[in-house]
Design a protein around this motif. Sequence first.
Motif, PDB file in Angstrom:
ATOM      1  N   LEU A  34       0.836  -1.207   0.000  1.00 17.32           N
ATOM      2  CA  LEU A  34       0.000   0.000   0.000  1.00 17.32           C
ATOM      3  C   LEU A  34       0.865   1.249   0.000  1.00 17.32           C
ATOM      4  O   LEU A  34       0.600   2.218  -0.724  1.00 17.32           O
ATOM      5  CB  LEU A  34      -0.932  -0.019   1.206  1.00 17.32           C
ATOM      6  N   ALA A  35       1.935   1.241   0.801  1.00 19.58           N
ATOM      7  CA  ALA A  35       2.828   2.396   0.851  1.00 19.58           C
ATOM      8  C   ALA A  35       3.506   2.625  -0.500  1.00 19.58           C
ATOM      9  O   ALA A  35       3.664   3.774  -0.942  1.00 19.58           O
ATOM     10  CB  ALA A  35       3.886   2.190   1.938  1.00 19.58           C
ATOM     11  N   LEU A  36       3.897   1.558  -1.180  1.00 19.01           N
ATOM     12  CA  LEU A  36       4.510   1.689  -2.496  1.00 19.01           C
ATOM     13  C   LEU A  36       3.514   2.251  -3.519  1.00 19.01           C
ATOM     14  O   LEU A  36       3.876   3.067  -4.377  1.00 19.01           O
ATOM     15  CB  LEU A  36       5.034   0.329  -2.968  1.00 19.01           C
ATOM     16  N   ALA A  37       2.257   1.805  -3.432  1.00 20.11           N
ATOM     17  CA  ALA A  37       1.244   2.277  -4.364  1.00 20.11           C
ATOM     18  C   ALA A  37       0.923   3.751  -4.136  1.00 20.11           C
ATOM     19  O   ALA A  37       0.586   4.474  -5.082  1.00 20.11           O
ATOM     20  CB  ALA A  37      -0.018   1.435  -4.235  1.00 20.11           C
ATOM     21  N   ARG A  38       1.020   4.188  -2.891  1.00 15.45           N
ATOM     22  CA  ARG A  38       0.693   5.587  -2.566  1.00 15.45           C
ATOM     23  C   ARG A  38       1.854   6.530  -2.827  1.00 15.45           C
ATOM     24  O   ARG A  38       1.666   7.744  -2.871  1.00 15.45           O
ATOM     25  CB  ARG A  38       0.290   5.686  -1.086  1.00 15.45           C
ATOM     26  N   ALA A  39       3.056   5.995  -2.994  1.00 17.98           N
ATOM     27  CA  ALA A  39       4.229   6.854  -3.199  1.00 17.98           C
ATOM     28  C   ALA A  39       4.135   7.561  -4.540  1.00 17.98           C
ATOM     29  O   ALA A  39       3.670   6.976  -5.533  1.00 17.98           O
ATOM     30  CB  ALA A  39       5.500   6.024  -3.137  1.00 17.98           C
ATOM     31  N   PRO A  40       4.567   8.809  -4.623  1.00 16.17           N
ATOM     32  CA  PRO A  40       4.517   9.528  -5.907  1.00 16.17           C
ATOM     33  C   PRO A  40       5.359   8.804  -6.952  1.00 16.17           C
ATOM     34  O   PRO A  40       6.420   8.242  -6.650  1.00 16.17           O
ATOM     35  CB  PRO A  40       5.129  10.901  -5.574  1.00 16.17           C
ATOM     36  N   ALA A  41       4.888   8.801  -8.176  1.00 10.05           N
ATOM     37  CA  ALA A  41       5.637   8.178  -9.270  1.00 10.05           C
ATOM     38  C   ALA A  41       6.930   8.932  -9.510  1.00 10.05           C
ATOM     39  O   ALA A  41       6.978  10.155  -9.432  1.00 10.05           O
ATOM     40  CB  ALA A  41       4.787   8.162 -10.550  1.00 10.05           C
ATOM     41  N   ARG A  42       8.009   8.186  -9.778  1.00  8.32           N
ATOM     42  CA  ARG A  42       9.310   8.801 -10.011  1.00  8.32           C
ATOM     43  C   ARG A  42       9.618   8.908 -11.490  1.00  8.32           C
ATOM     44  O   ARG A  42       9.199   8.110 -12.268  1.00  8.32           O
ATOM     45  CB  ARG A  42      10.404   7.963  -9.313  1.00  8.32           C
TER      46      ARG A  42
END
Length: 303
Positions: free
Chosen positions: A295-303
């Motif tokens: 979930l944290a990875l999915a919520r992280a802004p795209a790089r």
Amino acid sequence: MGERGPIGHRVPDLAALELLLAVARLGSLGRAAAELGISQPAASGRIRTMERLLGVPLVERSPRGSTLTRAGALVTDWARRIVEAAEAFDAGAQALRSHRDSRLTVAASMTIAEYLLPGWLIALRGERPGTAVSLLAGNSQFVAERLLAGDADLGFVEGPAMPPGLAGVVIGGDRLVVAVAPAHPWARRRAPVTAAELAAAPLILREEGSGTRQVLDDALTWHAAPLLELASTTAVKSAAAGGAGPCVLSELALTEELATRRLVEVPLADVAFTRKLRAVWRPGPEPSGPARDLLALARAPAR
């Protein structure tokens, strides 16, 4: 007999009991404090607090060291059993966490499963190499059903609203695109296609229950019966590229086709298709363990 208060108010905490056991084993409050990584004044304070709680002296201090009183020796025997039980409890809890963390089942709607989830899972693999991940892919309705049935730990859906009966959070946005083969008349026209024209055209669409279809149905008050209803994004793209008719799909799904002009985006005059991407789970607190990390990875802004 009067009512007894909560047991926690009458029993010393584990840190104090571990200190008492160390004093009994080492014969010195100072050495016990050093072993446990606390200062000697802090250790003395813990012993005094425990003595006040129990109402009896536990440790006698002298220049030669620290010895247990008779009451202290008895309390030490009890403390040993409590600490051993706590260690067994902690080991059992760790086993439960290890079992939970060894597997993760994710249910995702097709666009997210094909175009976003692979990158998230690669990143999760770097953080949790020991976690085996299973993926269940389908439309948004399928994802909701799998979560509510307990078959998945975390889900990802696209659509205008939260699926009923689930908790979740918005993790991003998406735009739907109308696309046609280069030979289609809409690919060559200069004026944008209106909502009325789009509604009247037989379209190649995903099936009912998909997030893509929900957005289209909500944006257009009516539309003609679909030319084709297909259960996969790849099938919709193939049919449109073959000249069967216009399709409506996520911009994420059409990146390659638009770049190579296998399909052409159709400008729209008075309608826009946008939707929210959501992570969803069964009602309650946010997921824990590997599901929390994904979930944290999915919520992280795209790089």
